[in-house]
Design a protein around this motif. Structure first.
Motif, mmCIF file in Angstrom:
data_model
loop_
_atom_site.group_PDB
_atom_site.id
_atom_site.type_symbol
_atom_site.label_atom_id
_atom_site.label_comp_id
_atom_site.label_asym_id
_atom_site.label_seq_id
_atom_site.Cartn_x
_atom_site.Cartn_y
_atom_site.Cartn_z
ATOM 1 N N ASP A 422 0.829 -1.210 0.000
ATOM 2 C CA ASP A 422 0.000 0.000 0.000
ATOM 3 C C ASP A 422 0.864 1.260 0.000
ATOM 4 N N LYS A 425 1.983 1.688 -3.485
ATOM 5 C CA LYS A 425 0.856 2.110 -4.319
ATOM 6 C C LYS A 425 0.615 3.613 -4.177
ATOM 7 N N ASN A 426 0.659 4.093 -2.953
ATOM 8 C CA ASN A 426 0.460 5.535 -2.736
ATOM 9 C C ASN A 426 1.560 6.366 -3.397
ATOM 10 N N GLN A 429 1.012 6.510 -7.208
ATOM 11 C CA GLN A 429 -0.125 7.341 -7.605
ATOM 12 C C GLN A 429 0.290 8.776 -7.926
ATOM 13 N N LYS A 430 1.451 9.183 -7.439
ATOM 14 C CA LYS A 430 1.968 10.522 -7.747
ATOM 15 C C LYS A 430 2.209 10.705 -9.248
ATOM 16 N N TYR A 431 2.467 9.598 -9.936
ATOM 17 C CA TYR A 431 2.784 9.688 -11.358
ATOM 18 C C TYR A 431 1.541 9.648 -12.248
ATOM 19 N N GLN A 432 0.416 9.336 -11.658
ATOM 20 C CA GLN A 432 -0.856 9.325 -12.395
ATOM 21 C C GLN A 432 -0.767 8.490 -13.674
ATOM 22 N N GLU A 433 -0.126 7.343 -13.537
ATOM 23 C CA GLU A 433 -0.004 6.408 -14.649
ATOM 24 C C GLU A 433 -0.553 5.054 -14.221
ATOM 25 N N LYS A 434 -1.287 4.379 -15.116
ATOM 26 C CA LYS A 434 -1.800 3.061 -14.786
ATOM 27 C C LYS A 434 -0.706 2.004 -14.806
ATOM 28 N N LEU A 469 -1.128 -0.259 -11.492
ATOM 29 C CA LEU A 469 -1.957 0.269 -10.404
ATOM 30 C C LEU A 469 -3.339 -0.356 -10.434
#
Length: 469
Positions: A422, A425-426, A429-434, A469
């Motif tokens: 987790d 994962k957080n 998420q900063k990169y906003q890429e799947k 992600l």
């Protein structure tokens, strides 16, 4: 035999010194070409990938007023415009420029001293451990600056105002090299009244042109001078004043002194002799030494210059001594032993050389070019980042490097060492890429088990993973 007939027919005399010069230049080329033949592109240092990226990137933005300042692009763009291939620029021109430095050294030594000194100097350059390290680490801009410094010194001997042109190139393409060059000629102008007007005009025009052409890059170097000991934020990342970025990522004091043990004693013996013959060289030796001892920004890069001026001093003095006493058996024996040791050390260095990447790692990096380039590529460490930056077609994420990085040092530490999926994962998420590709070199394999225990990581092969992600 055909060659010898042509030589005789044209009245060209083949003397021992001429043969010696050709053999030394041949050894210099063979030494460098072996590196390329044996290892190819991976035989060079980290900067090879960065230059490969910038040569293509800046040419694609030719004429773009928003492109950042990078004086080297003027050199590479000009070659690309005349349809020079990328390998020719990266390897062919690099080798030729390196050879040009030795050619100018030979010409200068003959003018300043004698042919014996010139032969000794190019032999010292061809077998210098420092010069080989410098060539192998692939500091292209620095190499160009050394070449134009030698050209400027040659033009200075004729008091030609053409010296302004190489001085401008030095100051634009590699600002740290311009500082000692400018200071050395300035000091020389103070002590030599007859050259003062010439130097004032030449240096003033050069300095103004350099500031006008490349002020943004100079501003970046000047900002380095304000860095104090300790951690300082630079461009959103972290930098330490004792790290490779500040020191110049080159050899240290210990290696430098050990590498030059054979000719440094002669440099000490020849200090006063060279001061009388070529005071500018003695001045430059003092300035380079001062910048190194003082820990000036990128000070380790000055080792290559100091090595050259010490070779000049040592061989300048030694050339005169050999001309006077070289006929004596003891001198012949000493010279033969010195040559044998020099070549032996050089060959030992070449035989012991190992590239930064294994063949498998390099192949895996090149193969990332076939991956869809709409996804970023992450390097788990800065060790592999420059290579990925140069050989992949992806936006590269790396710790403390490049614009795509969005994690600070603390976040990278959590990514490397946390066993909590987790937490990772957080962070991703900063990169906003799947999906994000991840390169895992041999040095990063300690993270393999960690990745295997997280279902978000999918292995493509030994070196390549993808995070979903």
């Amino acid at each position: 035999m055909r060659f010898l007939e042509i030589v005789r027919r044209n009245g060209i005399k083949i003397t021992r010194p001429t043969v010696a010069v050709f053999l030394i230049f041949g050894y210099y080329l063979a030494n460098r070409l072996y590196l390329i033949w044996r290892y190819g592109e991976r035989g060079f240092g980290y900067d090879f990938g960065i230059y490969r990226h910038h040569i293509v990137g800046f040419f694609d933005r030719l004429g773009d007023p928003t492109a950042p300042s990078f004086a080297f692009s003027g050199f590479s763009n000009a070659l690309l415009v005349i349809r020079t291939s990328l390998p020719e620029i990266l390897i062919g021109w690099y080798l030729l420029i390196s050879l040009g430095i030795v050619v100018f050294l030979y010409a200068l030594m003959k003018k300043w001293f004698n042919r014996t000194a010139a032969i000794l100097a190019v032999l010292a350059m061809a077998t210098s451990l420092v010069q080989f390290e410098f060539y192998q680490w692939y500091y292209y801009r620095n190499l160009l600056a050394v070449f134009f410094t030698m050209l400027a010194l040659y033009l200075f001997e004729f008091r030609s105002y053409l010296i302004i042109l190489p001085a401008i190139v030095i100051g634009s393409i590699h600002p740290p090299s311009f500082i000692p060059f400018f200071l050395g000629l300035s000091v020389y102008g103070v002590i030599r009244k007859e050259d003062r007007k010439f130097l004032i005009i030449s240096l003033a025009v050069s300095a103004v042109a350099v500031a006008g052409l490349n002020w943004p890059e100079w501003r970046g170097y000047l900002d380095y001078l304000t860095i104090v000991k300790g951690a300082v934020p630079v461009f959103g990342n972290y930098l330490f004043s004792e790290t490779n970025e500040f020191t110049g990522q080159f050899i240290d004091f210990s290696y430098f002194w050990r590498s030059g043990l054979l000719y440094f004693p002669f440099a000490v013996a020849g200090v006063f002799f060279v001061w009388r013959r070529v005071p500018l060289i003695s001045i430059l030796a003092f300035i380079y030494s001062l910048l190194i001892v003082g820990g000036f920004v990128l000070y380790r890069r000055y080792f290559v210059y100091l090595d050259i001026v010490l070779i000049i001093i040592a061989c300048g003095w030694l050339g005169g001594e050999i001309d006077k006493f070289g006929h004596r058996p003891i001198w012949k024996i000493m010279l033969a032993v010195a040559v044998a040791i020099s070549i032996g050390r050089s060959l030992h260095q070449l035989a012991g050389f190992r590239p930064l990447l294994t063949a498998a790692e390099f192949t895996a990096i090149v193969e990332t070019q076939v991956l869809p380039n709409n996804k970023p590529l992450m390097a788990l460490s800065s060790y592999y980042a420059p290579w990925l930056y140069g050989f992949s077609n992806h936006e590269v994420i790396a710790p403390g490097m490049f614009e795509a990085n969005r994690w600070n040092r603390e976040e990278w530490m959590r990514f490397w060492y946390s066993n909590d999926s987790d937490v990772r994962k957080n962070l991703f998420q900063k990169y906003q890429e799947k999906e994000i590709y991840i390169f895992m070199g041999e040095r990063d394999q300690w993270q393999r088990e960690q990745f295997l225990n997280d279902p978000a990581f999918v292995a493509i092969n030994r070196y390549l993973w993808i995070y979903q992600l």
